[in-house]
Design a protein around this motif. Structure first.
Motif, PDB file in Angstrom:
ATOM      1  N   ARG A  93       0.833  -1.210   0.000  1.00 23.25           N
ATOM      2  CA  ARG A  93       0.000   0.000   0.000  1.00 23.25           C
ATOM      3  C   ARG A  93       0.865   1.256   0.000  1.00 23.25           C
ATOM      4  O   ARG A  93       0.537   2.243  -0.662  1.00 23.25           O
ATOM      5  CB  ARG A  93      -0.943  -0.021   1.200  1.00 23.25           C
ATOM      6  CG  ARG A  93      -1.994  -1.128   1.105  1.00 23.25           C
ATOM      7  CD  ARG A  93      -2.961  -1.127   2.284  1.00 23.25           C
ATOM      8  NE  ARG A  93      -3.987  -2.135   2.088  1.00 23.25           N
ATOM      9  CZ  ARG A  93      -3.876  -3.407   2.452  1.00 23.25           C
ATOM     10  NH1 ARG A  93      -2.761  -3.822   3.045  1.00 23.25           N
ATOM     11  NH2 ARG A  93      -4.849  -4.265   2.225  1.00 23.25           N
ATOM     12  N   TRP A 149      -4.226  -2.291  -8.589  1.00 17.45           N
ATOM     13  CA  TRP A 149      -5.029  -2.503  -7.379  1.00 17.45           C
ATOM     14  C   TRP A 149      -5.904  -3.739  -7.525  1.00 17.45           C
ATOM     15  O   TRP A 149      -6.091  -4.513  -6.571  1.00 17.45           O
ATOM     16  CB  TRP A 149      -5.895  -1.277  -7.089  1.00 17.45           C
ATOM     17  CG  TRP A 149      -5.207  -0.227  -6.274  1.00 17.45           C
ATOM     18  CD1 TRP A 149      -4.903   1.048  -6.634  1.00 17.45           C
ATOM     19  CD2 TRP A 149      -4.751  -0.377  -4.924  1.00 17.45           C
ATOM     20  NE1 TRP A 149      -4.270   1.712  -5.607  1.00 17.45           N
ATOM     21  CE2 TRP A 149      -4.166   0.860  -4.544  1.00 17.45           C
ATOM     22  CE3 TRP A 149      -4.762  -1.409  -4.010  1.00 17.45           C
ATOM     23  CZ2 TRP A 149      -3.623   1.076  -3.284  1.00 17.45           C
ATOM     24  CZ3 TRP A 149      -4.214  -1.207  -2.742  1.00 17.45           C
ATOM     25  CH2 TRP A 149      -3.651   0.023  -2.399  1.00 17.45           C
ATOM     26  N   GLU A 199      -5.766  -6.732  -4.806  1.00 16.15           N
ATOM     27  CA  GLU A 199      -6.919  -7.071  -3.969  1.00 16.15           C
ATOM     28  C   GLU A 199      -7.498  -8.445  -4.294  1.00 16.15           C
ATOM     29  O   GLU A 199      -7.919  -9.172  -3.392  1.00 16.15           O
ATOM     30  CB  GLU A 199      -7.998  -6.000  -4.133  1.00 16.15           C
ATOM     31  CG  GLU A 199      -7.612  -4.657  -3.531  1.00 16.15           C
ATOM     32  CD  GLU A 199      -8.723  -3.634  -3.650  1.00 16.15           C
ATOM     33  OE1 GLU A 199      -9.651  -3.853  -4.454  1.00 16.15           O
ATOM     34  OE2 GLU A 199      -8.672  -2.619  -2.928  1.00 16.15           O
ATOM     35  N   ASN A 200      -7.539  -8.791  -5.574  1.00 14.39           N
ATOM     36  CA  ASN A 200      -8.208 -10.033  -5.976  1.00 14.39           C
ATOM     37  C   ASN A 200      -7.316 -11.258  -5.891  1.00 14.39           C
ATOM     38  O   ASN A 200      -7.824 -12.376  -5.715  1.00 14.39           O
ATOM     39  CB  ASN A 200      -8.740  -9.896  -7.406  1.00 14.39           C
ATOM     40  CG  ASN A 200      -9.800  -8.816  -7.520  1.00 14.39           C
ATOM     41  OD1 ASN A 200     -10.514  -8.531  -6.572  1.00 14.39           O
ATOM     42  ND2 ASN A 200      -9.881  -8.202  -8.694  1.00 14.39           N
ATOM     43  N   GLU A 227      -0.809 -10.858   2.359  1.00 17.01           N
ATOM     44  CA  GLU A 227      -1.057  -9.658   3.173  1.00 17.01           C
ATOM     45  C   GLU A 227      -0.176  -9.588   4.414  1.00 17.01           C
ATOM     46  O   GLU A 227       0.494  -8.585   4.669  1.00 17.01           O
ATOM     47  CB  GLU A 227      -2.531  -9.614   3.571  1.00 17.01           C
ATOM     48  CG  GLU A 227      -2.878  -8.556   4.614  1.00 17.01           C
ATOM     49  CD  GLU A 227      -3.013  -7.170   4.036  1.00 17.01           C
ATOM     50  OE1 GLU A 227      -2.492  -6.214   4.655  1.00 17.01           O
ATOM     51  OE2 GLU A 227      -3.618  -7.027   2.966  1.00 17.01           O
TER      52      GLU A 227
END
Length: 426
Positions: free
Chosen positions: A75, A92, A96-97, A104
């Protein structure tokens, strides 16, 4: 010099006789650095001495920074990189997907190539998407090296293992109904069916190779400008399309990745090779001249109201012309609509751009000019030495003109839209 300190354990608020050792060393700024939890004094001293050695060597990383997880740093990376809107949205989406659900909370220093390669093989997506995800992860990891969180990017320069078993080994269903892609005849038939305002957009894409966004961003002031270049004892002159900007449709994001809705924005071209003048063959120059005379809007290829095409609206107009449609009977409030037979199911504007490049190869367009016309940056040293000449340009224009007229004859047309006579003067 590094040394060790005892750290006594505390139970119920009372110090016990049990203890471990804490390594102490001097940080680059002169402050005291510590790391607890060593079972022996020797191990603590050795660890501290190793930190001071790395500091002298210039490769030391603060243990607190080594605890950074991939997600928070990704990020930070996204917020610090200014890219074109479409590029930001795509990055992005991949984070995210696909990437963050797995990585993470994994520390940057704990990421290995073996784990990443194993993970990408298990992704239930197309192989090209797997490659893009690994490439983005590698870009983030390289930034982490530059930011001083890790010493090396374990993903850099590695070749992915591709799945060649089971379903992966089976050929994918073709996107279009015909092997080999579209023909010039297909472009003409679709253009004829869609009418002059939209049909000229189709033909311009098929015979100049404009990208979708470049076509939408084409301003009438940049249509049929002149290229003038010395040629032998005279001068080579031909009409051109000047490509300097394009429309991009994408989902806007805040710096932290929050979605802000879809937008359609006018942007500069994607790179220096995309900003270019594209030579226009005579038949297309004639069609564009008629179109400019009729069209009231600044953007040459837009909706009847003057707004840029949204992909969804364009698809509702373009798809039936390629794929065919059923007849619609007249009823109250609804006009009658004739049925259309399919021309080439699956045809899209990207395939028409590819058709232009295919035709260039067919007619023998030289590499310097082929790369220029397509808006591609030619790789290697030759791009600095070889430049398009007027002879190359004229050869390309003659070839495109011949291909067009041959295709017109093949589909039995001498005019388009029943209003523009395209017959050559005797």
């Amino acid at each position: 010099m590094a040394y060790a300190e005892k750290v006594y354990k505390v139970r119920n608020g009372v110090k016990t006789k049990q203890f471990t050792w804490r390594a102490c060393y001097k940080k680059p700024d002169g402050s005291k650095g510590t790391e607890p939890g060593f079972p022996t004094k020797k191990l603590a001293e050795e660890w501290g001495a190793e930190q001071e050695r790395l500091i002298r060597q210039g490769s030391w990383i603060d243990p607190e920074r080594q605890a950074m997880a991939f997600g928070p740093f990704a990020r930070t990376f996204m917020a610090s990189r200014r890219k074109r809107g479409r590029t930001v949205g795509t990055r992005w989406d991949r984070l995210e997907n696909h990437i963050l659900p797995k990585w993470e909370n994994v520390r940057l220093k704990d990421i290995t190539w073996f784990d990443v390669d194993t993970w990408q093989q298990s992704m239930d997506v197309e192989d090209v998407t797997r490659g893009h995800c690994v490439s983005l992860m590698s870009t983030v990891m390289t930034a982490a090296v530059d930011a001083g969180y890790i010493t090396v990017n374990p993903l850099f320069g590695r070749r992915r293992t591709r799945d060649t078993s089971g379903q992966a080994a089976r050929p994918k269903a073709p996107k279009m109904a015909r092997e080999g892609g579209p023909r010039p005849e297909d472009a003409i038939l679709v253009a004829e069916r869609l009418g002059p305002a939209i049909g000229v957009h189709v033909l311009t894409t098929a015979y100049t190779g404009l990208r979708w966004g470049e076509g939408l961003g084409l301003h009438r002031d940049n249509v049929l400008r002149e290229r003038r270049q010395p040629w032998g004892s005279g001068e080579f002159v031909c009409p051109v399309l000047r490509i300097t900007e394009e429309y991009a449709e994408y989902q806007e994001r805040a710096e932290d990745g929050t979605k802000k809705g879809y937008t359609l924005k006018l942007e500069a071209t994607k790179n220096d090779g995309s900003t270019r003048d594209v030579d226009v063959p005579p038949f297309l120059a004639l069609l564009l001249r008629h179109h400019l005379a009729d069209w009231p809007h600044e953007r040459v290829f837009c909706t009847a109201s003057g707004k840029p095409w949204r992909r969804g609206n364009w698809s509702r107009t373009f798809r039936p012309a390629c794929d065919g449609r059923k007849e619609r009977a007249r009823r109250q409030g609804v006009s009658q609509r004739a049925a259309w037979e399919p021309i080439l199911p699956g045809l899209d504007m990207r395939a028409l751009r590819a058709l232009h490049d295919t035709v260039q190869a067919q007619i023998g367009v030289k590499e310097p000019l082929a790369f220029e016309a397509a808006g591609h940056r030619r790789p290697g040293i030759k791009r600095h030495y070889q430049k398009p000449t007027p002879d190359m340009r004229q050869e390309r224009l003659d070839g495109l003109e011949e291909v067009f007229w041959k295709a017109m004859a093949n589909v039995g047309l001498r005019t388009l839209w029943g209003r523009v006579d395209l017959r050559k003067a005797p």
